[in-house]
Scaffold this active site. Sequence first.
Site: not given
Length: 502
Positions: A188, A282, A472
Amino acid sequence: HVVFMPRRIEPSEALGTRSVFGLPEGRWKRSSWKVKVHQGSVLPAGSITLDITSPADAPVGEYSLSVKTSATASVGSSLGKLLLLFNPWCQEDWVHLPEEEERQEYVMREQGLVYKGSDKYISSMAWNFGQFEDDIVDICLKLLDVNSKCLSDPAKDFSARCNPIYVSRVVSAMINANDDGGVLMGRWDGQYDGGVSPTHWNGSVEVLRRWLKYGGNPVKYGQCWVFAAVMCTVLRCLGIPCRVVTNFQSAHDTDKNLTIDEFFSKDGVRLKQSPDSVWNYHVWVEAWMRRPDLSADSLYDGWQAVDPTPQEKSTGVYCCGPAPVKAILQGHVDLKYDVPFVFAEVNADRVTWMVFADGSKKKISTDTVSVGQNISTKAVGSDKRVDITANYKHAEGTEKERAVYNQAVKRVNIPEENSNGIHDDKPGVSMKIVELTKPISGKDIELKLVLNSNDSVTRKLVINVNVQAMRYNGIPSSQIQTELKEQKLLPNQGRVKKYFHE
């Protein structure tokens, strides 16, 4: 008589991995597998066709089939291999799905949509699940065979594969590579050396084939939508009905207290003090199955949330679920598996704290409504988006929603918060940020800061405007803009506006 047994283990009738049955049926009453002569079979022609029926709770996997045509034969003749899957068409199977249209969507359909973006700007991407490609079923069975439970006790693992609860939990662990030989490695931080960006993928088949081709080494890289979509492929391939689900404003609660604590300095800079976060979105999977392990009266049957993205460990392994969606709706967070975590994802409270230079902190506000927005999945039989938020929680702002939340807090045995030093007074000044232009990649966005005074006296304000970039998954990454502004608010002044650009 006929013998069935799964591959690569010593078969056991006691464990359900071996079955001996034959004709006439009266001699084989103890067998759960059944056989009969096929209607229309002509015995004088020198061949016979048999209809074989497996029990609804037989372990899924590859079986060897052999036959003896004489009671005196010491070794049976091999008839080949048989692949047995879960059967959502069978009423006795725990994954039985009553509606044919839903079976076509959640088991048979090989293409679908995955939703991304933010709660106000939802986008979709096409995904090729490809569960019926020639080699995918073999890869899925290989995935089961190399899971840690199978490696430590293969006989017990093969026997447990009759249970979709067990299988879905194993698959959840094996899609990520954090603590086993799983399929995908997550990343990420924007650095994808040695692999490809998660945005590279638009289907599961290439991911699974790469994992097999390179000897079970993890494929680099995935993020939540890739993990979930690949898991959807594996479950559908094994016969478990499932769908990909996206939760916007999704909370990641690391300490199981059903709140997301966010810390800011007095200058408005968000600190990296709390591991809790709120993701723009998610993605996880819902799998359809019964839950007789939780209730004898079908109270928790139906959709179960299963999440392969490695966020928190469950019983020592990075996996999540199956968590009954009905239990989440009712706040029954003391049930298996991982219900508190999924409950927090859709309904945690966000608590904002101000941290002072000496390390002390003060609660500034509690937001009870923003987490868990527009929970979305693809519609049955069309490409429309369906909002399923009401499956997970009651409408925000209602007494029922608060009652469920408070019950959940009690069920996880969270002690009541010490109110000493906590600022809970209604502030004399309120503020909010309003979008004036839609966010477009590569362009400025114009925002409006709205101030309202409820005081009976003039207030002189010092306003710290701080803009930070955030990934995000809710983690701050860089500083963009800082401004210091002064504003005078007259008593009970209705509205003062201040504009700025990012």
